[in-house]
Design a protein around this motif. Structure first.
Motif, short mmCIF file in Angstrom:
data_model
loop_
_atom_site.label_atom_id
_atom_site.label_comp_id
_atom_site.label_asym_id
_atom_site.label_seq_id
_atom_site.Cartn_x
_atom_site.Cartn_y
_atom_site.Cartn_z
N VAL A 154 51.31 47.74 58.94
CA VAL A 154 51.90 46.41 59.18
C VAL A 154 50.81 45.35 59.16
CG1 VAL A 154 53.11 44.97 60.86
CG2 VAL A 154 53.86 47.32 60.47
N PHE A 155 49.69 45.63 59.82
CA PHE A 155 48.57 44.69 59.83
C PHE A 155 48.09 44.42 58.41
CE2 PHE A 155 44.06 43.67 60.02
CZ PHE A 155 43.99 42.75 61.04
N MET A 156 47.95 45.47 57.61
CA MET A 156 47.51 45.31 56.22
C MET A 156 48.48 44.42 55.45
SD MET A 156 46.93 48.29 53.32
CE MET A 156 48.69 48.56 53.03
N GLY A 157 49.77 44.66 55.62
CA GLY A 157 50.76 43.88 54.90
C GLY A 157 50.77 42.41 55.28
N LEU A 171 44.13 34.96 61.94
CA LEU A 171 43.98 36.30 62.50
C LEU A 171 44.85 36.46 63.75
CD1 LEU A 171 42.57 39.03 62.37
CD2 LEU A 171 40.70 38.07 63.75
N LYS A 172 44.94 35.39 64.53
CA LYS A 172 45.79 35.43 65.73
C LYS A 172 47.26 35.61 65.33
CE LYS A 172 46.95 32.78 69.87
NZ LYS A 172 46.72 31.51 70.63
N GLU A 173 47.69 34.87 64.29
CA GLU A 173 49.07 35.01 63.81
C GLU A 173 49.33 36.43 63.31
OE1 GLU A 173 49.96 32.11 60.87
OE2 GLU A 173 49.27 30.42 62.07
N VAL A 174 48.37 36.98 62.56
CA VAL A 174 48.52 38.33 62.02
C VAL A 174 48.66 39.35 63.14
CG1 VAL A 174 47.32 40.17 60.77
CG2 VAL A 174 47.32 37.84 59.86
N MET A 175 47.81 39.25 64.15
CA MET A 175 47.84 40.22 65.24
C MET A 175 49.11 40.08 66.06
SD MET A 175 43.83 40.01 66.43
CE MET A 175 43.97 41.32 67.62
N LEU A 176 49.60 38.86 66.24
CA LEU A 176 50.84 38.65 66.98
C LEU A 176 52.03 39.24 66.22
CD1 LEU A 176 52.15 37.38 69.47
CD2 LEU A 176 52.39 35.25 68.18
N SER A 177 52.07 38.98 64.91
CA SER A 177 53.15 39.53 64.09
C SER A 177 53.12 41.05 64.07
CB SER A 177 53.04 38.98 62.67
OG SER A 177 54.05 39.50 61.84
N THR A 178 51.93 41.63 63.96
CA THR A 178 51.78 43.08 63.96
C THR A 178 52.26 43.67 65.28
OG1 THR A 178 49.87 42.93 62.48
CG2 THR A 178 50.14 44.98 63.70
#
Length: 454
Positions: A68-71, A290-297
């Motif tokens: 998920v993080f990769m995507g 990066l914060k958005e990515v980690m929150l979404s993941t």
């Protein structure tokens, strides 16, 4: 009571209540009421802590947050935007070329991210306005984008296949115990990845073939090709630069799994790190992104594991109410033997796809029916890919097809809901046609795993 439990769960889900809480809450309510009448043995709930600990501690499922993080990182790094621009210029010299570029880019994005929502939203925002502006049929364009997004379900590395791999591994071990076989052999995620590769490419080829037939018999739906861009060194470098990063990432992740270099979890970590490198190279990564990515993941991963916990509670109560024996009796008495049982299961999964998400079906339905089908002699890899293809349709079938919601949400002023629904119908039929092909020629699924892992 087991049948009533399943029906009530489906009804409560249709009312819009959270999936995980519905599965667990309704199951525990039925367990409590049934225990008052001596139907359910509450001592079974004593094994629940160990079962839930096994779910959370499962090393295979650790690949889910990493994929998920990769995507999400690739979605933010605008890989698809550059790919679509390059492919549109490359295929633009042919009638319908923009649609073929959507198929190709969607396939690469699906293989890179494995997230249907990310692919549909990205392709819808970038390609649908261009398609409609050029004069493409709105219904067909919307259907093509939605169908392309669902390729992430079957083309590895796919989160759906990771989840199915874990469920089928447990089901295969149960089936072996039922047959009195004690073998360490299991079904790995790598097996499913290898088995899904050819069917995924075949599905893409069927999409292209359908488009070619439309171009031949309904050319009015497709505009004349644009003036081709001159192929020079700059164009070659642009195309090369857009293609290489995602292809290299796919090769690193998928190749390391297929050739036994890394486990799915290890390969997913490589993919997550590679996606970060690509984003940094394209200067699309910052602290806020990066914060958005980690929150979404975190949100997606929490949803998956919470549903899995709820499904584990539901499965335990369902079995305690005699549901497993009931299903076994139904399948055993069904005319047609294993063929009839398989057709029934595929039909039930297809119909449930109209009202349930693929994660719910994977965690609730598959663990109940897969052990019985496998004990009847079905190949576990073939069964897994058939279920994965079937689950693709759940994204396209109304009223709860998530791909339809994703596209409608980002293109409200461009197409109507009716046009989206009409557009996806031929692609649902194509996916069902693929299931028929895999049924007649199962070697399409089993050949590659047998070559790689023999």
């Amino acid at each position: 009571m087991a049948i009533v439990l399943f029906i009530v769960v489906c009804l409560v889900l249709m009312l819009g209540y959270p999936v995980a809480l519905t599965l667990a809450g309704v199951a525990l309510l039925f367990a409590g009421v049934s225990s008052l009448f001596g139907i359910f043995d509450t001592s079974l709930l004593g094994i629940l802590p160990n079962r839930l600990y096994g779910v959370i501690n499962n090393p295979i499922l650790m690949a889910v947050p990493l994929f998920v993080f990769m995507g999400v990182v690739l979605e933010k790094s605008k890989v698809a935007e550059q790919l679509l621009t390059s492919m549109a210029e490359l295929f633009g010299r042919f009638r319908g070329g923009l649609i073929f570029s959507v198929f190709f880019v969607g396939m690469l994005l699906a293989a890179s991210t494995g997230i249907v929502g990310a692919t549909v939203v990205t392709m819808g925002l970038m390609s649908l306005p261009s398609l409609l502006k050029r004069g493409y049929d709105p219904a067909f364009s919307a259907g093509a984008i939605c169908a392309t997004g669902t390729l992430g379900q079957i083309i590895p590395p796919s989160i759906a296949l990771v989840l199915l791999g874990d469920v089928l591994s447990n089901a295969y071990q149960q089936a072996q115990l039922q047959m009195g076989i004690f073998s360490p052999k299991s079904v790995s995620v790598g097996d499913l990845f290898a088995g899904a590769l050819l069917p995924g490419l075949l599905l893409l080829a069927l999409y292209c073939l359908y488009t070619l037939l439309l171009i031949r018999f309904k050319p009015e739906q497709f505009p004349e090709p644009i003036e081709p861009k001159r192929v020079d060194l700059a164009f070659i470098l642009q195309t090369f630069g857009a293609l290489v990063p995602p292809l290299l990432l796919i090769f690193m992740v998928l190749g390391s799994i297929l050739f036994g270099i890394a486990t799915p979890t290890e390969a997913a970590s490589v993919g997550a790190f590679g996606a970060l490198i690509i984003a940094l190279m394209k200067r699309q990564m910052s602290v806020s992104i990066l914060k958005e990515v980690m929150l979404s993941t975190t949100k997606v991963t929490s949803m998956v594991f919470l549903i899995l916990i709820g499904a584990s509670i539901f499965s335990l109560v369902f079995r305690g109410l005699g549901g497993e024996e009931l299903i076994h009796q139904v399948f055993s008495s069904m005319p047609g033997g294993v063929i009839g049982a398989t057709i029934l299961v595929m039909l039930v999964i297809f119909l449930l796809g109209f009202i349930l998400d693929f994660i719910e079906i994977t965690f609730v339905v598959v663990p109940l029916v897969a052990p019985i089908l496998l004990s009847m002699g079905l190949d576990p890899i073939w069964l897994g890919i058939m279920i994965a293809v079937n689950l693709q349709t759940s994204f396209l079938t109304p009223p709860f097809g998530f791909a339809l919601f994703y596209l409608r949400g980002v293109t409200k002023d461009l197409v109507t809901s009716g046009q989206i629904y009409r557009g996806v119908i031929p692609f649902v039929i194509i996916q069902l046609l693929l299931m028929l092909i895999l049924s007649v020629w199962p070697g399409v699924v089993t050949w590659l795993p047998s070559v790689i892992y023999r």
